[in-house]
Scaffold this active site. Sequence first.
Site, mmCIF file in Angstrom:
data_model
loop_
_atom_site.group_PDB
_atom_site.id
_atom_site.type_symbol
_atom_site.label_atom_id
_atom_site.label_comp_id
_atom_site.label_asym_id
_atom_site.label_seq_id
_atom_site.Cartn_x
_atom_site.Cartn_y
_atom_site.Cartn_z
ATOM 1 N N ASN A 180 -0.957 -39.177 26.931
ATOM 2 C CA ASN A 180 0.448 -39.431 27.268
ATOM 3 C C ASN A 180 0.575 -39.474 28.785
ATOM 4 O O ASN A 180 0.564 -38.432 29.434
ATOM 5 C CB ASN A 180 1.318 -38.312 26.672
ATOM 6 C CG ASN A 180 2.784 -38.479 27.046
ATOM 7 O OD1 ASN A 180 3.200 -39.527 27.531
ATOM 8 N ND2 ASN A 180 3.564 -37.430 26.816
ATOM 9 N N TRP A 181 0.674 -40.683 29.309
ATOM 10 C CA TRP A 181 0.730 -40.847 30.768
ATOM 11 C C TRP A 181 2.083 -40.432 31.340
ATOM 12 O O TRP A 181 2.234 -40.321 32.543
ATOM 13 C CB TRP A 181 0.442 -42.295 31.155
ATOM 14 C CG TRP A 181 -0.961 -42.754 30.887
ATOM 15 C CD1 TRP A 181 -1.962 -42.067 30.248
ATOM 16 C CD2 TRP A 181 -1.537 -44.026 31.243
ATOM 17 N NE1 TRP A 181 -3.114 -42.825 30.193
ATOM 18 C CE2 TRP A 181 -2.874 -44.041 30.795
ATOM 19 C CE3 TRP A 181 -1.046 -45.161 31.890
ATOM 20 C CZ2 TRP A 181 -3.719 -45.130 30.987
ATOM 21 C CZ3 TRP A 181 -1.883 -46.248 32.077
ATOM 22 C CH2 TRP A 181 -3.208 -46.226 31.629
ATOM 23 N N LYS A 182 3.079 -40.270 30.494
ATOM 24 C CA LYS A 182 4.448 -39.939 30.926
ATOM 25 C C LYS A 182 4.916 -40.927 31.993
ATOM 26 O O LYS A 182 4.550 -42.096 31.933
ATOM 27 C CB LYS A 182 4.527 -38.488 31.420
ATOM 28 C CG LYS A 182 3.917 -37.492 30.440
ATOM 29 C CD LYS A 182 4.299 -36.081 30.754
ATOM 30 C CE LYS A 182 3.480 -35.141 29.896
ATOM 31 N NZ LYS A 182 3.954 -33.779 29.958
ATOM 32 N N HIS A 232 9.118 -36.181 21.698
ATOM 33 C CA HIS A 232 8.416 -35.345 22.683
ATOM 34 C C HIS A 232 9.389 -34.294 23.218
ATOM 35 O O HIS A 232 10.583 -34.571 23.375
ATOM 36 C CB HIS A 232 7.876 -36.218 23.821
ATOM 37 C CG HIS A 232 6.926 -35.482 24.714
ATOM 38 N ND1 HIS A 232 7.361 -34.598 25.670
ATOM 39 C CD2 HIS A 232 5.570 -35.464 24.766
ATOM 40 C CE1 HIS A 232 6.303 -34.072 26.287
ATOM 41 N NE2 HIS A 232 5.207 -34.591 25.755
ATOM 42 N N SER A 249 -1.630 -28.726 27.486
ATOM 43 C CA SER A 249 -2.689 -28.375 28.440
ATOM 44 C C SER A 249 -4.097 -28.476 27.844
ATOM 45 O O SER A 249 -4.945 -27.621 28.105
ATOM 46 C CB SER A 249 -2.428 -26.989 29.039
ATOM 47 O OG SER A 249 -1.191 -26.983 29.736
ATOM 48 N N GLU A 259 3.145 -29.457 19.594
ATOM 49 C CA GLU A 259 3.057 -29.210 21.029
ATOM 50 C C GLU A 259 3.961 -28.037 21.401
ATOM 51 O O GLU A 259 5.176 -28.222 21.616
ATOM 52 C CB GLU A 259 3.513 -30.446 21.804
ATOM 53 C CG GLU A 259 2.680 -31.682 21.553
ATOM 54 C CD GLU A 259 2.738 -32.625 22.746
ATOM 55 O OE1 GLU A 259 1.678 -32.955 23.264
ATOM 56 O OE2 GLU A 259 3.847 -32.997 23.163
ATOM 57 N N GLU A 285 9.981 -33.253 26.032
ATOM 58 C CA GLU A 285 10.729 -33.660 27.236
ATOM 59 C C GLU A 285 11.913 -34.539 26.854
ATOM 60 O O GLU A 285 12.963 -34.512 27.508
ATOM 61 C CB GLU A 285 9.777 -34.366 28.224
ATOM 62 C CG GLU A 285 8.835 -33.354 28.872
ATOM 63 C CD GLU A 285 7.479 -33.895 29.267
ATOM 64 O OE1 GLU A 285 7.290 -35.115 29.314
ATOM 65 O OE2 GLU A 285 6.573 -33.058 29.511
ATOM 66 N N GLY A 327 -1.596 -34.735 28.044
ATOM 67 C CA GLY A 327 -0.754 -35.205 29.141
ATOM 68 C C GLY A 327 -1.547 -35.314 30.431
ATOM 69 O O GLY A 327 -2.264 -36.290 30.669
ATOM 70 N N GLY A 328 -1.456 -34.282 31.253
ATOM 71 C CA GLY A 328 -2.053 -34.296 32.590
ATOM 72 C C GLY A 328 -3.499 -34.774 32.633
ATOM 73 O O GLY A 328 -3.870 -35.598 33.488
ATOM 74 N N GLY A 374 2.107 -28.932 30.197
ATOM 75 C CA GLY A 374 2.126 -29.072 31.648
ATOM 76 C C GLY A 374 2.113 -27.751 32.384
ATOM 77 O O GLY A 374 2.376 -27.695 33.584
HETATM 78 C C1 PEP Z 1 2.177 -33.839 26.676
HETATM 79 O O1 PEP Z 1 2.790 -34.413 27.550
HETATM 80 O O2 PEP Z 1 2.340 -34.212 25.503
HETATM 81 C C2 PEP Z 1 1.254 -32.766 27.047
HETATM 82 C C3 PEP Z 1 0.684 -32.092 26.101
HETATM 83 O O3 PEP Z 1 1.063 -32.552 28.383
HETATM 84 P P1 PEP Z 1 -0.073 -31.605 29.051
HETATM 85 O O4 PEP Z 1 -1.376 -31.965 28.398
HETATM 86 O O5 PEP Z 1 -0.047 -31.966 30.503
HETATM 87 O O6 PEP Z 1 0.312 -30.203 28.781
#
Ligand code: PEP
Length: 253
Positions: A9-11, A98, A216, A170, A100, A237-238, A176
């Site tokens: 997930n590049w967001k 998600h 994460s 999640e 967010e 994500g990251g 994050g």
């Molecule tokens: C996400 O955005 O779905 C996510 C899990 O981010 P991260 O891996 O950065 O925690």
Amino acid sequence: MRKKIVAGNWKMNKTLEEANILATEVKGMVADEVKGNVEVILCVPFPYLAQLTKLIGTGTRISVAAQNCSQHESGAYTGEVSASMLTSVGVKSVILGHSERRQYFGEDGQLLAKKIDIAQKHGLTPIFCCGEPLEVRESNGHEDLVKRQVEEALFHLSAAQLQKLVIAYEPVWAIGTGKTASAQQAQDMHAVIRKHLASKYSQAVADEITILYGGSVTAANAKELFACPDVDGGLVGGASLKSRDFTEIVKSI
Ligand code: PEP
């Protein structure tokens, strides 16, 4: 045998040039890893979908997904992107719900049920996200909340429809933050979700649903998380923003 998926997930990150470089690198690096029942999905910002679906091409187990879509078919909804627009540029799946989107854009179960329906109507595979905030985990309400999120958004579906989506658990406190759920915490919640699906549908149906863990995920913890019997891959994500890190995670599946 259910599918295993590593989705990045590049967001809201990367310019077009950077996005092209990252997608090209990932395609080159993970090509040999995505065999059997493994798939890699790149969930990229809207403006890059058309170009990156072409760049990735067909005939590969790597695909491009959107990070959201409208609950409406079309019309006067300035700034929104419809499910049919996504399929028209070759997109096959879409993240919905998600945390967010829930937190910053007020998306709730009722809205997500509509988004799931319209996505499926147009042949998109929803990657439906659920997960609890820290205070809910601390007050031991996490299982009830996640079960409720699943019920609200998914339990109106037929078994056949349910089998055409992916769930991502999640925990919000792990997204994050650098804090990952332990493998045991992830496994426990995935088992709760699967059991809940089995209670509404059947064990056979529940056993076919891919449930990803997100929060994460890194190259250092992916192996242990992915080894859990009910964890079928990750939503990353990251660590999906760097081709090497993401490739290492894909190699862990
Ligand atoms: C996400 O955005 O779905 C996510 C899990 O981010 P991260 O891996 O950065 O925690």
